[in-house]
Design a protein around this motif. Structure first.
Motif, PDB file in Angstrom:
ATOM      1  N   HIS A   1      73.456  62.018  23.349  1.00 20.63           N
ATOM      2  CA  HIS A   1      74.918  62.291  23.455  1.00 20.63           C
ATOM      3  C   HIS A   1      75.080  63.606  24.240  1.00 20.63           C
ATOM      4  CE1 HIS A   1      77.651  64.955  21.184  1.00 20.63           C
ATOM      5  NE2 HIS A   1      78.710  64.056  21.688  1.00 20.63           N
ATOM      6  N   CYS A   2      74.359  64.432  23.812  1.00 25.65           N
ATOM      7  CA  CYS A   2      74.277  65.887  24.610  1.00 25.65           C
ATOM      8  C   CYS A   2      73.091  66.576  24.500  1.00 25.65           C
ATOM      9  CB  CYS A   2      75.506  66.619  23.991  1.00 25.65           C
ATOM     10  SG  CYS A   2      75.280  67.453  22.610  1.00 25.65           S
TER      11      CYS A   2
ATOM     12  N   CYS B   1      71.827  67.504  20.576  1.00 25.97           N
ATOM     13  CA  CYS B   1      71.608  66.525  19.713  1.00 25.97           C
ATOM     14  C   CYS B   1      70.346  66.561  19.077  1.00 25.97           C
ATOM     15  CB  CYS B   1      71.375  65.163  20.276  1.00 25.97           C
ATOM     16  SG  CYS B   1      73.029  64.336  20.964  1.00 25.97           S
TER      17      CYS B   1
ATOM     18  N   HIS C   1      74.387  64.331  15.082  1.00 21.00           N
ATOM     19  CA  HIS C   1      74.980  65.578  14.895  1.00 21.00           C
ATOM     20  C   HIS C   1      75.063  65.955  13.288  1.00 21.00           C
ATOM     21  CE1 HIS C   1      75.644  67.604  18.727  1.00 21.00           C
ATOM     22  NE2 HIS C   1      75.297  66.404  19.284  1.00 21.00           N
TER      23      HIS C   1
HETATM   24 ZN   LIG Z   1      74.822  65.333  20.942  1.00 19.30          ZN
END
Ligand SMILES: [Zn+2]
Length: 315
Positions: A48-49, A52, A70
């Motif tokens: 997701h980023c 994570c 998260h």
């Molecule tokens: Zn993330």
């Protein structure tokens, strides 16, 4: 931006503490209970980023897949049975995707505690948490570094020596047994200063509560909880200490569904999260002071979606 939201929250919390309305709910008439609680926020099938956390899970057909998620560590201040508000938030996240060891709740706690101390330097705090925290280094951190008291759950799986120590302590002459406790009217025991028996150097007082209940098949089962604390236990305060640790333990995030947080931008996600915590403080106060609202609260809860969202809902 998250800093200015944290400041707003701090101002709200400070005025609530100064207002004295909640003073009678302090433990032993003195300590404000602060509960550490790690919560999973949401899970993703794809990265997701870059912050994570990552885990591998087995799917139903036996395949191993990576899952990204998260987590957040909350410090919640207990103002009353009904009002338990967020005073500190630490995101459990990796600095980047190449870290050799992932961030964890204990590390997040080590980052969060100094912030709470700085925000509320003179507040007499008793820190509460899972067995995860019932380790000697963490107890020492509480007492020596922050001058706080602690009250942690104890599990044999986490602290084997301490678990075996419990059996010794219970059989020993220093253990005090008491009956007719809590709503079940069952029994508990406590013993002060058992650090030597438990192989510790930090002051350690222990207590236990055991009661019987029926499981879903109607069979009687025994439930036993054990705790360690830095506070001295007495026949007069044992029940209060047991209730303090049994009270609303798993914190719900008010009537809000934080799984709805949706942003690929991690800063925006944090701001959104802090805003839900701030609105949660307002909502809890409103509900606590308005008896008619309590019925409504149940209604709101019953109508808000409760199933965990899958990926398509958060993208
Ligand atoms: Zn993330």
């Amino acid at each position: 931006m998250p800093d200015c939201l944290s400041d707003l929250r701090k101002k709200m919390v400070t005025s609530l503490i100064r207002g004295k309305q909640f003073n009678r709910n302090r433990l032993q008439g003195k300590y404000w209970r602060v509960i550490l609680d790690g919560t999973g926020l949401f899970y993703f099938k794809e990265k997701h980023c870059e912050n994570c956390l990552c885990t591998k899970i087995k799917t139903e057909d036996g395949k191993t897949v990576k899952q990204y998620y998260h987590k957040v560590l909350e410090a919640k201040l207990v103002l009353s049975d009904d009002v338990i508000i967020s005073i500190g938030t630490e995101f459990i996240e990796n600095e980047n995707e190449n870290v050799s060891k992932q961030d964890c709740e204990i590390n997040a706690a080590k980052r969060l505690l100094p912030k709470i101390k700085k925000a509320y330097p003179r507040l007499p705090v008793i820190l509460q948490g899972d067995a995860l925290y019932a380790t000697e280094p963490f107890m020492e951190l509480c007492k020596k570094e922050y001058h706080w008291e602690y009250l942690f759950m104890q599990k044999n799986t986490r602290q084997k020596i301490l678990g075996e120590g419990f059996e010794w302590i219970k059989a020993g002459e220093d253990a005090v047994r008491q009956h007719g406790l809590c709503k079940e009217k069952e029994s508990g025991f406590f013993a002060n200063h058992v650090e030597k028996v438990a192989g510790k150097t930090q002051t350690m007082n222990v207590f236990e509560y055991e009661y019987h209940t029926k499981d879903k098949n109607g069979k009687t089962v025994t439930i036993c909880f054990q705790w360690v604390t830095s506070l001295n236990l007495t026949k007069q305060n044992l029940e209060e200490m047991i209730i303090a640790r049994r009270g609303r333990w798993k914190i719900e995030n008010g009537v809000y569904r934080i799984e709805h947080l949706n942003s690929k931008n991690s800063n925006a996600m944090k701001n959104h999260y802090l805003l839900t915590q701030i609105s949660d403080i307002l909502m809890q106060l409103y509900l606590a002071w308005n008896p008619y609202i309590k019925e409504l609260k149940q209604t709101i809860k019953n109508t808000s979606p409760s199933s965990p969202l899958d990926e398509k809902d958060i993208s």
